[in-house]
Write an enzyme that holds these catalytic residues in place. Sequence first.
Site, PDB file in Angstrom:
ATOM      1  CB  ALA A  78      -0.870  -0.071   1.246  1.00  0.00           C
ATOM      2  N   GLY A  85       0.527  -5.425   0.615  1.00  0.00           N
ATOM      3  CA  GLY A  85      -0.554  -5.057  -0.300  1.00  0.00           C
ATOM      4  C   GLY A  85      -0.237  -5.622  -1.699  1.00  0.00           C
ATOM      5  CD  GLU A 140      -2.400  -7.916   2.215  1.00  0.00           C
ATOM      6  OE1 GLU A 140      -2.232  -6.723   1.925  1.00  0.00           O
ATOM      7  OE2 GLU A 140      -3.166  -8.013   3.098  1.00  0.00           O
ATOM      8  CD  GLU A 166       1.250  -5.572   5.460  1.00  0.00           C
ATOM      9  OE1 GLU A 166       1.974  -6.504   5.660  1.00  0.00           O
ATOM     10  OE2 GLU A 166       0.516  -5.625   4.306  1.00  0.00           O
TER      11      GLU A 166
HETATM   12  N1  CAA Z   1       4.469   3.211  -0.120  1.00  0.00           N
HETATM   13  C1  CAA Z   1       4.841   4.678  -0.536  1.00  0.00           C
HETATM   14  N2  CAA Z   1       6.335   4.813  -1.134  1.00  0.00           N
HETATM   15  C2  CAA Z   1       6.991   3.755  -1.207  1.00  0.00           C
HETATM   16  C3  CAA Z   1       6.741   2.493  -0.710  1.00  0.00           C
HETATM   17  C4  CAA Z   1       5.480   2.535  -0.241  1.00  0.00           C
HETATM   18  N3  CAA Z   1       4.848   1.140   0.087  1.00  0.00           N
HETATM   19  N4  CAA Z   1       7.581   1.573  -0.907  1.00  0.00           N
HETATM   20  C5  CAA Z   1       8.621   2.217  -1.080  1.00  0.00           C
HETATM   21  N5  CAA Z   1       8.208   3.669  -1.444  1.00  0.00           N
HETATM   22  C6  CAA Z   1       9.064   4.836  -2.136  1.00  0.00           C
HETATM   23  C7  CAA Z   1       9.823   5.124  -1.283  1.00  0.00           C
HETATM   24  O1  CAA Z   1       9.611   6.270  -0.152  1.00  0.00           O
HETATM   25  C8  CAA Z   1      11.024   6.025  -2.231  1.00  0.00           C
HETATM   26  O2  CAA Z   1      10.707   7.310  -2.411  1.00  0.00           O
HETATM   27  P1  CAA Z   1      11.519   8.561  -2.341  1.00  0.00           P
HETATM   28  O3  CAA Z   1      12.644   8.003  -3.242  1.00  0.00           O
HETATM   29  O4  CAA Z   1      10.814   9.457  -2.700  1.00  0.00           O
HETATM   30  O5  CAA Z   1      11.944   8.668  -0.895  1.00  0.00           O
HETATM   31  C9  CAA Z   1      11.005   4.993  -3.291  1.00  0.00           C
HETATM   32  O6  CAA Z   1       9.818   4.204  -3.227  1.00  0.00           O
HETATM   33  C10 CAA Z   1      12.168   3.807  -3.241  1.00  0.00           C
HETATM   34  O7  CAA Z   1      12.093   3.504  -1.850  1.00  0.00           O
HETATM   35  P2  CAA Z   1      13.518   2.892  -1.078  1.00  0.00           P
HETATM   36  O8  CAA Z   1      14.361   4.261  -1.269  1.00  0.00           O
HETATM   37  O9  CAA Z   1      12.997   2.495   0.344  1.00  0.00           O
HETATM   38  O10 CAA Z   1      14.250   1.824  -1.990  1.00  0.00           O
HETATM   39  P3  CAA Z   1      14.999   0.317  -1.430  1.00  0.00           P
HETATM   40  O11 CAA Z   1      15.388  -0.258  -2.601  1.00  0.00           O
HETATM   41  O12 CAA Z   1      15.730   0.989  -0.501  1.00  0.00           O
HETATM   42  O13 CAA Z   1      13.968  -0.490  -0.508  1.00  0.00           O
HETATM   43  C11 CAA Z   1      11.848  -1.574  -0.005  1.00  0.00           C
HETATM   44  C12 CAA Z   1      12.909  -0.890  -0.963  1.00  0.00           C
HETATM   45  C13 CAA Z   1      12.380  -2.613   0.831  1.00  0.00           C
HETATM   46  C14 CAA Z   1      10.569  -2.259  -0.831  1.00  0.00           C
HETATM   47  C15 CAA Z   1      11.385  -0.353   1.004  1.00  0.00           C
HETATM   48  O14 CAA Z   1      11.166   0.584   0.181  1.00  0.00           O
HETATM   49  C16 CAA Z   1      10.440  -0.735   1.833  1.00  0.00           C
HETATM   50  O15 CAA Z   1      10.483  -1.049   2.872  1.00  0.00           O
HETATM   51  N6  CAA Z   1       9.066  -0.320   1.493  1.00  0.00           N
HETATM   52  C17 CAA Z   1       7.928  -0.461   2.316  1.00  0.00           C
HETATM   53  C18 CAA Z   1       7.338  -1.806   2.321  1.00  0.00           C
HETATM   54  C19 CAA Z   1       6.418  -1.905   3.185  1.00  0.00           C
HETATM   55  O16 CAA Z   1       6.345  -1.701   4.370  1.00  0.00           O
HETATM   56  N7  CAA Z   1       5.186  -2.343   2.498  1.00  0.00           N
HETATM   57  C20 CAA Z   1       3.952  -2.642   3.354  1.00  0.00           C
HETATM   58  C21 CAA Z   1       2.830  -1.345   3.059  1.00  0.00           C
HETATM   59  S1  CAA Z   1       1.492  -1.420   4.201  1.00  0.00           S
HETATM   60  C22 CAA Z   1       0.393  -2.327   3.310  1.00  0.00           C
HETATM   61  O17 CAA Z   1       0.805  -2.977   2.279  1.00  0.00           O
HETATM   62  C23 CAA Z   1      -0.964  -2.462   3.867  1.00  0.00           C
HETATM   63  C24 CAA Z   1      -1.823  -3.547   3.427  1.00  0.00           C
HETATM   64  O18 CAA Z   1      -1.773  -4.744   3.465  1.00  0.00           O
HETATM   65  C25 CAA Z   1      -2.900  -2.893   2.537  1.00  0.00           C
END
Ligand code: CAA
Length: 259
Positions: free
Chosen positions: A67, A110, A113, A133
């Site tokens: 998400a 998500g 999912e 999450e």
């Molecule tokens: N939402 C919004 N933006 C995101 C994102 C997300 N889920 N994941 C990555 N991005 C963005 C980052 O903020 C970054 O943007 P900026 O350059 O503007 O800062 C860009 O994408 C690149 O991300 P990273 O610099 O973090 O890239 P990385 O290669 O170092 O790491 C990653 C990659 C491990 C996927 C890391 O980005 C990460 O941990 N992301 C979040 C993953 C997460 O927690 N997902 C669960 C979300 S909650 C959910 O999904 C609820 C549900 O079930 C409905």
Amino acid sequence: MRDYSDITIESDDKGVRVIRLNRPEAHNALRTHLLAELADALSAAQQNDAIGCIVITGSETLFAAGADIKEMAQLDAVALWKDQRPLHWKSIREFTKPVVAAVNGYCLGGGFELAMHADILIAGSNAQFGQPEINLGIIPGAGGTQRLVRTVGKSLAMKMVLSGEFINAQQALAAGIAAEITQPENTLRCAIQLAQKIACKSPIALRLAKELVLKSYETTLEQGLDAERKSFVFLAATDDRNEGISAFLEKREPRFTGQ
Ligand code: CAA
């Protein structure tokens, strides 16, 4: 074709439509707008008899990082309660044609999912699956706690949901999440080839087969067997069943019409 911003659509002449998640600047994070476009694209495909199978994919290096956390940060409990996202997920869940997910790289939250909503998952060897999450102080919100346990069993599902640890493509294959692993540059091609193989089958038989397999999550064995039997009998009233059997006996390829 509608004018989408967060996804792209491409169809071939073999009944396959590829829907590509396309927000590389946000790791394909599933903001509400993207989910709305996805639901709309599936609704269009549902109504189009020329489409027999869908492939959902991201890029060679990334499926979706979950998400959109930046969007989620703006939503309090009341806003989440009124949110349209569950309706979009419902449309995705209720799509009746076969869906193949072609997954490379991060497939998280998500995004994972969404991939689990697909009927078949083809993974690139670089794929990483996770429900992170818990690291955000939340829990999966689009079926992760329910679908994952049904696929991989309690212990691995708990490990992933409670620790946020990722698993790789080999582990996903062993756990039954992925049907097949391939090189990342071949994942989409492999998924399309499989989708083409599916798309030329009888659409009525495909729809019933998908419905029945999914029903097995909800029913007792007896109820499931009963539903299968009734569907099996119903298919005997279709042209496609006659065509399939005739083609076999006449040693030719069947031409299914969906009648
Ligand atoms: N939402 C919004 N933006 C995101 C994102 C997300 N889920 N994941 C990555 N991005 C963005 C980052 O903020 C970054 O943007 P900026 O350059 O503007 O800062 C860009 O994408 C690149 O991300 P990273 O610099 O973090 O890239 P990385 O290669 O170092 O790491 C990653 C990659 C491990 C996927 C890391 O980005 C990460 O941990 N992301 C979040 C993953 C997460 O927690 N997902 C669960 C979300 S909650 C959910 O999904 C609820 C549900 O079930 C409905």
